[in-house]
Structure formats: structure tokens, C-alpha cells
Write a protein that holds these residues in place. Structure first.
Motif, PDB file in Angstrom:
ATOM      1  N   GLN A   4      31.861  15.656   1.596  1.00 10.18           N
ATOM      2  CA  GLN A   4      30.976  16.153   0.311  1.00 10.18           C
ATOM      3  C   GLN A   4      30.773  14.935  -0.504  1.00 10.18           C
ATOM      4  OE1 GLN A   4      32.566  19.508  -1.688  1.00 10.18           O
ATOM      5  NE2 GLN A   4      31.164  19.377  -3.136  1.00 10.18           N
ATOM      6  N   ALA A   5      31.665  14.076  -0.544  1.00 10.68           N
ATOM      7  CA  ALA A   5      31.475  12.836  -1.369  1.00 10.68           C
ATOM      8  C   ALA A   5      30.196  12.312  -1.059  1.00 10.68           C
ATOM      9  CB  ALA A   5      32.471  12.069  -1.730  1.00 10.68           C
ATOM     10  N   LEU A   6      30.175  11.972   0.345  1.00  7.37           N
ATOM     11  CA  LEU A   6      29.333  11.378   1.118  1.00  7.37           C
ATOM     12  C   LEU A   6      27.618  11.865   0.924  1.00  7.37           C
ATOM     13  CD1 LEU A   6      28.008   9.388   3.186  1.00  7.37           C
ATOM     14  CD2 LEU A   6      28.841  10.832   4.800  1.00  7.37           C
ATOM     15  N   MET A   7      27.771  13.230   0.882  1.00  4.68           N
ATOM     16  CA  MET A   7      26.650  13.968   0.706  1.00  4.68           C
ATOM     17  C   MET A   7      26.188  13.953  -0.799  1.00  4.68           C
ATOM     18  SD  MET A   7      24.455  16.072   2.147  1.00  4.68           S
ATOM     19  CE  MET A   7      22.887  15.684   1.326  1.00  4.68           C
ATOM     20  N   LEU A   8      26.910  13.996  -1.587  1.00  2.00           N
ATOM     21  CA  LEU A   8      26.653  13.654  -3.229  1.00  2.00           C
ATOM     22  C   LEU A   8      25.874  12.137  -3.187  1.00  2.00           C
ATOM     23  CD1 LEU A   8      29.575  15.428  -4.865  1.00  2.00           C
ATOM     24  CD2 LEU A   8      26.969  16.287  -4.648  1.00  2.00           C
ATOM     25  N   TYR A  10      17.375  16.172  -9.353  1.00 10.38           N
ATOM     26  CA  TYR A  10      16.601  14.732  -9.252  1.00 10.38           C
ATOM     27  C   TYR A  10      15.159  15.354  -9.108  1.00 10.38           C
ATOM     28  CZ  TYR A  10      20.326  11.564  -8.851  1.00 10.38           C
ATOM     29  OH  TYR A  10      21.478  10.778  -9.244  1.00 10.38           O
ATOM     30  N   ARG A  11      14.907  16.458  -8.446  1.00 14.14           N
ATOM     31  CA  ARG A  11      13.551  16.548  -8.039  1.00 14.14           C
ATOM     32  C   ARG A  11      12.782  17.257  -9.198  1.00 14.14           C
ATOM     33  NH1 ARG A  11      12.055  20.633  -3.198  1.00 14.14           N
ATOM     34  NH2 ARG A  11      12.926  22.220  -4.547  1.00 14.14           N
ATOM     35  N   LYS A  12      13.269  17.843  -9.850  1.00 20.52           N
ATOM     36  CA  LYS A  12      12.626  18.341 -11.227  1.00 20.52           C
ATOM     37  C   LYS A  12      12.511  17.120 -12.318  1.00 20.52           C
ATOM     38  CE  LYS A  12      13.054  21.452 -15.008  1.00 20.52           C
ATOM     39  NZ  LYS A  12      13.905  22.481 -15.745  1.00 20.52           N
ATOM     40  N   ARG A  13      13.786  16.288 -12.341  1.00 18.91           N
ATOM     41  CA  ARG A  13      13.576  15.304 -13.441  1.00 18.91           C
ATOM     42  C   ARG A  13      12.481  14.211 -13.154  1.00 18.91           C
ATOM     43  NH1 ARG A  13      15.529  10.284 -13.580  1.00 18.91           N
ATOM     44  NH2 ARG A  13      17.013  10.302 -11.824  1.00 18.91           N
ATOM     45  N   ILE A  14      12.619  13.685 -11.458  1.00 17.26           N
ATOM     46  CA  ILE A  14      11.725  12.725 -11.296  1.00 17.26           C
ATOM     47  C   ILE A  14      10.215  13.323 -11.101  1.00 17.26           C
ATOM     48  CG2 ILE A  14      10.943  11.351  -9.309  1.00 17.26           C
ATOM     49  CD1 ILE A  14      14.007  11.100  -8.586  1.00 17.26           C
ATOM     50  N   ILE A  15       9.855  14.403 -10.869  1.00 22.13           N
ATOM     51  CA  ILE A  15       8.573  14.819 -10.738  1.00 22.13           C
ATOM     52  C   ILE A  15       8.159  15.308 -12.055  1.00 22.13           C
ATOM     53  CG2 ILE A  15       7.002  16.608  -9.424  1.00 22.13           C
ATOM     54  CD1 ILE A  15       9.132  16.664  -7.403  1.00 22.13           C
ATOM     55  N   PHE A  16       8.928  16.076 -12.769  1.00 21.19           N
ATOM     56  CA  PHE A  16       8.543  16.723 -13.877  1.00 21.19           C
ATOM     57  C   PHE A  16       8.418  15.767 -15.185  1.00 21.19           C
ATOM     58  CE2 PHE A  16       9.145  18.847 -18.246  1.00 21.19           C
ATOM     59  CZ  PHE A  16       8.177  19.641 -18.309  1.00 21.19           C
ATOM     60  N   PRO A  32      26.344  23.308  -1.802  1.00 21.73           N
ATOM     61  CA  PRO A  32      25.659  23.695  -3.137  1.00 21.73           C
ATOM     62  C   PRO A  32      25.831  22.633  -4.001  1.00 21.73           C
ATOM     63  CG  PRO A  32      27.873  25.187  -2.906  1.00 21.73           C
ATOM     64  CD  PRO A  32      27.699  24.180  -1.540  1.00 21.73           C
ATOM     65  N   GLU A  33      26.680  21.940  -4.337  1.00 20.23           N
ATOM     66  CA  GLU A  33      26.667  21.221  -5.614  1.00 20.23           C
ATOM     67  C   GLU A  33      25.904  19.938  -5.172  1.00 20.23           C
ATOM     68  OE1 GLU A  33      29.864  17.885  -7.774  1.00 20.23           O
ATOM     69  OE2 GLU A  33      30.585  19.276  -6.193  1.00 20.23           O
ATOM     70  N   ALA A  34      25.646  19.574  -3.902  1.00 20.32           N
ATOM     71  CA  ALA A  34      24.573  18.593  -3.436  1.00 20.32           C
ATOM     72  C   ALA A  34      23.147  19.082  -3.580  1.00 20.32           C
ATOM     73  CB  ALA A  34      24.817  17.896  -1.978  1.00 20.32           C
ATOM     74  N   TYR A  35      23.152  20.442  -3.041  1.00 13.66           N
ATOM     75  CA  TYR A  35      21.816  20.971  -3.391  1.00 13.66           C
ATOM     76  C   TYR A  35      21.295  21.333  -4.551  1.00 13.66           C
ATOM     77  CZ  TYR A  35      18.070  24.568  -2.794  1.00 13.66           C
ATOM     78  OH  TYR A  35      16.862  25.286  -2.634  1.00 13.66           O
ATOM     79  N   GLN A  36      21.976  21.550  -5.563  1.00 10.97           N
ATOM     80  CA  GLN A  36      21.785  21.634  -7.162  1.00 10.97           C
ATOM     81  C   GLN A  36      21.632  20.429  -7.454  1.00 10.97           C
ATOM     82  OE1 GLN A  36      21.146  24.383  -8.814  1.00 10.97           O
ATOM     83  NE2 GLN A  36      21.379  25.609  -6.885  1.00 10.97           N
ATOM     84  N   ASP A  90      20.366  25.379   4.894  1.00 12.94           N
ATOM     85  CA  ASP A  90      21.879  25.366   5.050  1.00 12.94           C
ATOM     86  C   ASP A  90      22.637  24.632   4.023  1.00 12.94           C
ATOM     87  OD1 ASP A  90      21.468  26.781   7.414  1.00 12.94           O
ATOM     88  OD2 ASP A  90      21.534  25.103   8.730  1.00 12.94           O
ATOM     89  N   LEU A  91      22.077  23.319   3.325  1.00 18.14           N
ATOM     90  CA  LEU A  91      22.666  22.730   2.471  1.00 18.14           C
ATOM     91  C   LEU A  91      23.007  23.737   1.031  1.00 18.14           C
ATOM     92  CD1 LEU A  91      23.817  19.864   1.649  1.00 18.14           C
ATOM     93  CD2 LEU A  91      21.307  19.500   0.689  1.00 18.14           C
ATOM     94  N   GLU A  92      22.036  24.633   0.984  1.00 24.48           N
ATOM     95  CA  GLU A  92      22.203  25.465  -0.413  1.00 24.48           C
ATOM     96  C   GLU A  92      23.657  26.201  -0.143  1.00 24.48           C
ATOM     97  OE1 GLU A  92      19.817  28.778  -3.110  1.00 24.48           O
ATOM     98  OE2 GLU A  92      18.971  28.260  -1.073  1.00 24.48           O
TER      99      GLU A  92
END
Length: 172
Positions: free
Chosen positions: A50-54, A118-124, A109-113, A103-105
């Protein structure tokens, strides 16, 4: 420095495997073997899968943000920047395959969120800057609500990059 190079190779490998097969299906042994390091090396750098995924999400988001910023730092006119921005965003999201992303969701879920944040911050954040730049240049209507316009574009990107839509576009 050598440790940082190993870490980067591990994160790149993890991204490739996770985005191809999903978090649950990929083992630490597979990541170690594909990255050309021992499994103990991974656990010395990261405490768990999980730490690797994050950390992989952080790594990929950093790379994505760098590519987005390179578009914003060009001298192109606002309309061309917007076109390149949308292209860069779409290309940045394309490597994410539909099934592993869905599946990641549930599997991490912590990595998915974190990825969504990030997607919202970078894009928005960058999209509103682009729209403001266009307003200042007189290209976009000064009355344009940049937040609303950014949300519309993000909604379109989210729709296109959703697992359901990607599934219909996924020819890989």
C-alpha cells in the motif's frame, strides 16, 4: 543517489504493472523482479505494498504535473495552450487502463482518493490559470467564470477517463 535511482525504477515499474494488471493482482515479487532489485530492497524503501502504491501515485502525479507545467510555460497563445493542455491531460490519463483503475477504488481506496485529489489539483488549478490568462489577453470573454469553465472541462475529462468510457475506448 544510488538509492534514489533504485526507488525511481521501482516506482516506474510499479506504475507499469499496477496500471496494466491492477493493485491486487501484482505481487511485490513481480515488482522486484521486473525492476531488477531484491524484494528486501523494496521493503527497505517502502514498508508495504500500500505504501508503494501511495508513493507511486505521488511519483506519477509529479511527472504529470511537470508535463502540464511545460505546456503552461510556453509562449503559445491562450487557445493553443488550452488545446495542448487538454491533449497533455488526456495523454497523461491514457496509460490508466479501465479495469485496474476501477479495481484500485476498492483494493486501495486511499491511493485512489489521492489520485483523484492530484488530478483535481493539477488539472483544475492550472486550467483556471489558463482561462484567466486568456481573459487577460482578450481571447476569452471577461465575464467567463473560470471555475465553472474549468469544472466543465474537468467533467469532460473525468467522463472520458472513467473506467466505463475507457473500456469502450480500450483497444489494448
Amino acid at each position: 543517489m544510488k538509492e534514489e535511482i533504485k526507488r525511481q525504477r521501482i516506482l516506474e515499474t510499479a506504475f507499469k504493472l499496477f496500471s496494466s494488471y491492477g493493485f491486487k493482482r501484482v505481487t511485490m515479487d513481480e515488482i522486484a523482479h521486473t525492476a531488477g532489485v531484491g524484494k528486501n530492497t523494496i521493503y527497505q524503501l517502502l514498508e508495504s505494498k500500500q505504501a508503494l502504491m501511495l508513493d507511486t501515485v505521488d511519483f506519477i502525479a509529479g511527472r504529470f504535473e511537470t508535463s502540464v507545467r511545460s505546456v503552461l510555460e510556453t509562449d503559445y497563445p491562450p487557445v493553443e495552450k488550452l488545446r495542448l493542455f487538454i491533449k497533455t491531460v488526456f495523454e497523461g490519463l491514457t496509460p490508466l487502463r479501465s479495469k485496474p483503475l476501477a479495481d484500485l477504488e476498492t483494493d486501495c481506496p486511499e491511493a485512489y482518493q489521492k489520485m483523484l485529489m492530484y488530478r483535481k489539483r493539477i488539472i483544475f488549478g492550472n486550467l483556471t490559470k489558463l482561462i484567466n490568462e486568456g481573459k487577460r489577453a482578450g481571447v476569452y470573454d471577461p465575464g467567463t467564470d473560470e471555475a465553472l469553465a474549468a469544472h466543465i472541462v474537468i467533467g469532460a475529462v473525468n467522463h472520458i477517463s472513467s473506467p466505463e468510457v475507457l473500456k469502450t475506448l480500450d483497444t489494448r
